[in-house]
Design a protein around this motif. Structure first.
Motif, PDB file in Angstrom:
ATOM      1  N   ASP A 158      31.098  31.080  47.342  1.00 50.80           N
ATOM      2  CA  ASP A 158      33.370  30.735  47.246  1.00 50.80           C
ATOM      3  C   ASP A 158      32.947  32.115  46.535  1.00 50.80           C
ATOM      4  OD1 ASP A 158      34.803  28.552  48.448  1.00 50.80           O
ATOM      5  OD2 ASP A 158      35.500  30.153  45.985  1.00 50.80           O
ATOM      6  N   LEU A 159      33.954  32.761  47.033  1.00 51.69           N
ATOM      7  CA  LEU A 159      35.182  34.054  46.256  1.00 51.69           C
ATOM      8  C   LEU A 159      36.046  33.449  45.625  1.00 51.69           C
ATOM      9  CD1 LEU A 159      34.654  36.930  46.294  1.00 51.69           C
ATOM     10  CD2 LEU A 159      36.475  37.047  47.830  1.00 51.69           C
ATOM     11  N   GLU A 160      36.601  32.397  46.243  1.00 55.57           N
ATOM     12  CA  GLU A 160      37.847  32.037  45.003  1.00 55.57           C
ATOM     13  C   GLU A 160      37.726  31.294  44.145  1.00 55.57           C
ATOM     14  OE1 GLU A 160      41.726  32.714  44.037  1.00 55.57           O
ATOM     15  OE2 GLU A 160      40.690  32.911  46.553  1.00 55.57           O
ATOM     16  N   GLU A 161      36.349  30.889  43.995  1.00 60.23           N
ATOM     17  CA  GLU A 161      35.385  29.984  42.781  1.00 60.23           C
ATOM     18  C   GLU A 161      35.028  31.496  42.321  1.00 60.23           C
ATOM     19  OE1 GLU A 161      32.714  27.072  43.263  1.00 60.23           O
ATOM     20  OE2 GLU A 161      34.113  26.069  44.327  1.00 60.23           O
ATOM     21  N   SER A 162      34.678  32.345  42.376  1.00 57.71           N
ATOM     22  CA  SER A 162      33.477  33.494  41.787  1.00 57.71           C
ATOM     23  C   SER A 162      34.718  34.000  40.903  1.00 57.71           C
ATOM     24  CB  SER A 162      33.127  34.085  42.979  1.00 57.71           C
ATOM     25  OG  SER A 162      32.502  33.259  43.418  1.00 57.71           O
ATOM     26  N   ARG A 163      36.246  34.469  41.678  1.00 55.77           N
ATOM     27  CA  ARG A 163      36.944  35.037  40.238  1.00 55.77           C
ATOM     28  C   ARG A 163      37.382  34.382  39.335  1.00 55.77           C
ATOM     29  NH1 ARG A 163      39.916  36.170  46.361  1.00 55.77           N
ATOM     30  NH2 ARG A 163      39.673  38.137  46.668  1.00 55.77           N
ATOM     31  N   ASP A 164      37.294  32.731  40.134  1.00 58.33           N
ATOM     32  CA  ASP A 164      38.203  31.821  38.822  1.00 58.33           C
ATOM     33  C   ASP A 164      36.806  32.073  37.458  1.00 58.33           C
ATOM     34  OD1 ASP A 164      39.798  31.232  40.132  1.00 58.33           O
ATOM     35  OD2 ASP A 164      39.325  29.438  40.737  1.00 58.33           O
ATOM     36  N   VAL A 165      35.984  32.364  37.579  1.00 56.38           N
ATOM     37  CA  VAL A 165      34.288  32.390  36.846  1.00 56.38           C
ATOM     38  C   VAL A 165      34.225  33.112  36.232  1.00 56.38           C
ATOM     39  CG1 VAL A 165      32.052  31.781  36.557  1.00 56.38           C
ATOM     40  CG2 VAL A 165      33.008  30.361  37.451  1.00 56.38           C
ATOM     41  N   VAL A 166      34.682  34.597  36.877  1.00 52.08           N
ATOM     42  CA  VAL A 166      34.772  35.780  36.382  1.00 52.08           C
ATOM     43  C   VAL A 166      36.203  36.236  35.592  1.00 52.08           C
ATOM     44  CG1 VAL A 166      34.456  38.110  36.681  1.00 52.08           C
ATOM     45  CG2 VAL A 166      33.256  36.606  38.763  1.00 52.08           C
ATOM     46  N   GLN A 167      36.596  35.652  36.091  1.00 51.61           N
ATOM     47  CA  GLN A 167      38.153  35.824  34.922  1.00 51.61           C
ATOM     48  C   GLN A 167      37.861  34.711  33.511  1.00 51.61           C
ATOM     49  OE1 GLN A 167      41.187  33.700  37.429  1.00 51.61           O
ATOM     50  NE2 GLN A 167      41.276  35.278  38.692  1.00 51.61           N
ATOM     51  N   VAL A 168      36.558  33.717  33.114  1.00 46.10           N
ATOM     52  CA  VAL A 168      36.720  33.115  32.461  1.00 46.10           C
ATOM     53  C   VAL A 168      35.959  34.561  31.502  1.00 46.10           C
ATOM     54  CG1 VAL A 168      35.863  31.225  31.897  1.00 46.10           C
ATOM     55  CG2 VAL A 168      37.315  31.393  33.634  1.00 46.10           C
ATOM     56  N   SER A 169      34.785  35.333  32.380  1.00 43.71           N
ATOM     57  CA  SER A 169      33.683  35.341  31.731  1.00 43.71           C
ATOM     58  C   SER A 169      34.153  36.592  31.033  1.00 43.71           C
ATOM     59  CB  SER A 169      32.778  36.431  32.959  1.00 43.71           C
ATOM     60  OG  SER A 169      32.217  34.940  33.478  1.00 43.71           O
ATOM     61  N   PHE A 170      35.187  36.769  31.566  1.00 46.26           N
ATOM     62  CA  PHE A 170      35.820  38.147  30.745  1.00 46.26           C
ATOM     63  C   PHE A 170      36.450  37.358  29.364  1.00 46.26           C
ATOM     64  CE2 PHE A 170      35.348  41.047  34.081  1.00 46.26           C
ATOM     65  CZ  PHE A 170      34.800  41.426  33.633  1.00 46.26           C
ATOM     66  N   LEU A 171      37.454  36.035  29.720  1.00 48.75           N
ATOM     67  CA  LEU A 171      38.092  35.741  28.319  1.00 48.75           C
ATOM     68  C   LEU A 171      36.948  35.733  27.299  1.00 48.75           C
ATOM     69  CD1 LEU A 171      40.368  34.344  27.107  1.00 48.75           C
ATOM     70  CD2 LEU A 171      39.744  31.951  28.442  1.00 48.75           C
ATOM     71  N   ARG A 172      36.317  34.701  27.707  1.00 53.73           N
ATOM     72  CA  ARG A 172      35.034  34.625  26.538  1.00 53.73           C
ATOM     73  C   ARG A 172      34.082  35.902  26.073  1.00 53.73           C
ATOM     74  NH1 ARG A 172      32.307  29.576  28.139  1.00 53.73           N
ATOM     75  NH2 ARG A 172      33.710  28.102  28.180  1.00 53.73           N
ATOM     76  N   LEU A 173      34.077  37.205  26.605  1.00 50.74           N
ATOM     77  CA  LEU A 173      33.518  38.437  26.056  1.00 50.74           C
ATOM     78  C   LEU A 173      34.478  38.512  24.820  1.00 50.74           C
ATOM     79  CD1 LEU A 173      31.395  40.467  27.074  1.00 50.74           C
ATOM     80  CD2 LEU A 173      33.369  41.853  27.842  1.00 50.74           C
TER      81      LEU A 173
END
Lengths: 223, 206
Positions: free
Chosen positions: A68-83
């Motif tokens: 799911d692209l929309e959920e993936s965007r959310d997860v990638v955003q949080v990934s950068f936050l975690r980074l």
């Protein structure tokens, strides 16, 4: 040059100028140096540069895991936050990609676990696809549209554990070496091997059972 | 070289059998065959017969343009601001569908409004002035003494410094793919936060 500096001192645009120059300097750095700039200097520009470089690859991988692209965007955003939040934990012995993929993949796995919907895809989807395949030649089937492939994969992958799914995608689809997959997923190579064997076995079994038109070759005989 | 693409015969059945026995091995021949599978549709039928799981190499890939990267950058900046204000717990699991930057930005705005109101200085107008002094003003200079002050949030992203929450109030990405900005209006003790979508507000220079 000096006149430019004097003007800058008087009017105050020095900050904007140095920021753009700093950004250019960051572009020259490799990923590891960016992660070190992040860790050692809290460099927000380094984060921006990493976002520019890695968004595409991370989005691609996470979308394959989640479907799911929309959920993936959310997860990638949080990934950068975690980074950013865990920047002090970066160890330069880690390959930068492995470090970044590890964060994103683990978040994607967590996200999958949090989903309640592990039920199989709806029957009408299967019937719809089957009807289309019956009228197609073998060559046409090989060129099936990507979205149909995605629908089939996410139906079948519901039979896998989250880690099996991630390992299958990272190894078989992304083509990452087993050692790197182990580091990303956070397990031993022998565990990756087990996950991979099991994922392939389950996927083939389900593919044959639900979409036999795809498995008329060796896959069908194997079962 | 007379031919750029020499005919190479791939024994898909043998390759697939070998790969199936040891899928974790980095088999060079398999990797080359995968290159061929990905780029040459004419081999796919035979390859799929040998290993049906190759079907999943045709999973769609997300396409990323500059807008996607910019939106990601803004979203991450919004999440970081929200986290720094304490409204987004760093250890939270990934949020539910559509949650992070839209909802988090809204939560951040609410928290910021609360932060602005909580100190409750005796003369809020005077007390707030030094902290907001750096924020650009959009009201007419001559009207500043007689009309409520209207402060525009700075556009540039900045890292919130300790004790400088007001100065770091910025345009949060509240509305996807829009030019929406947040504004603070102080009139005596009353405080309002207004979101303006500049897409629908012509001739409004920030």
């Amino acid at each position: 040059m000096s006149a430019q500096s004097a003007t800058a001192d008087r009017t105050g645009p020095t900050l904007a100028y140095s920021r753009s120059r700093h950004r250019e300097q960051l572009r020259e750095l490799d990923d590891r140096a960016l992660l070190l700039a992040l860790r050692d200097h809290d460099d927000e520009g380094a984060l921006d540069e990493l976002i520019e470089r890695k968004t595409g690859a991370l989005l691609k991988t996470v979308q394959r895991i989640l479907g799911d692209l929309e959920e993936s965007r959310d997860v990638v955003q949080v990934s950068f936050l975690r980074l950013w939040e865990h920047r002090d934990r970066y160890d330069p012995r880690w390959a930068p990609n492995t470090w970044i993929y590890r964060i994103a993949t683990n978040l994607a796995i967590d996200h999958l676990r949090s989903r309640q919907s592990r039920q199989r895809a709806t029957e009408p989807v299967r019937l719809h696809l089957q009807g289309r395949f019956e009228s197609r030649s073998r060559r046409d089937r090989a060129q099936i549209h990507e979205t149909e492939v995605a629908a089939i994969f996410h139906e079948l992958a519901a039979e896998l554990t989250e880690k099996q799914r991630a390992v299958f995608l990272l190894r078989e689809i992304e083509g990452l070496p087993s050692k790197e997959v182990a580091e990303i997923v956070g397990c031993r190579e022998s565990t990756v091997r087990n996950h991979l064997f099991n994922a392939r076995k389950v996927l083939r079994r389900e593919l044959i059972a639900r979409y036999p038109e795809y498995a008329r070759g060796r896959g069908g005989e194997a079962e | 070289m007379s031919t750029d693409h020499p005919e190479i015969r791939i024994d898909w059945q043998a390759l697939a059998a070998r790969h199936d026995a040891a899928p974790h091995d980095d088999d060079e021949a398999w990797l080359e065959a995968m290159e061929c599978f990905d780029h040459d549709p004419s081999v796919r039928a035979e390859a799929l017969e040998a290993d049906p799981l190759l079907l999943f190499r045709q999973l769609p890939e997300a396409t990323v343009d500059d807008g996607e990267v910019e939106a990601m950058r803004e979203a991450v900046a919004g999440l970081r601001r929200a986290a720094s204000l304490g409204v987004l717990e760093a250890a939270d699991p990934p949020p539910a569908r559509r949650m992070p930057w839209r909802a988090a930005a809204a939560v951040a705005s609410t928290a910021l409004a609360a932060a602005l109101l909580l100190p409750a200085p005796p003369t809020s107008d005077e007390a707030a002035a030094p902290q907001l002094a750096d924020a650009p003003t959009v009201a007419e200079p001559g009207a500043r003494e007689t009309t409520p002050r209207l402060y525009a949030a700075p556009r540039a992203t900045a890292r919130p410094a300790p004790g400088a929450a007001l100065a770091t109030f910025e345009s949060l990405p509240l509305v996807e793919e829009s030019e929406a900005h947040s504004w603070i209006q102080i009139n005596d003790a009353a405080l309002s936060i207004v979101v303006v979508d500049l897409d629908s507000t012509p001739d409004f220079d920030v």
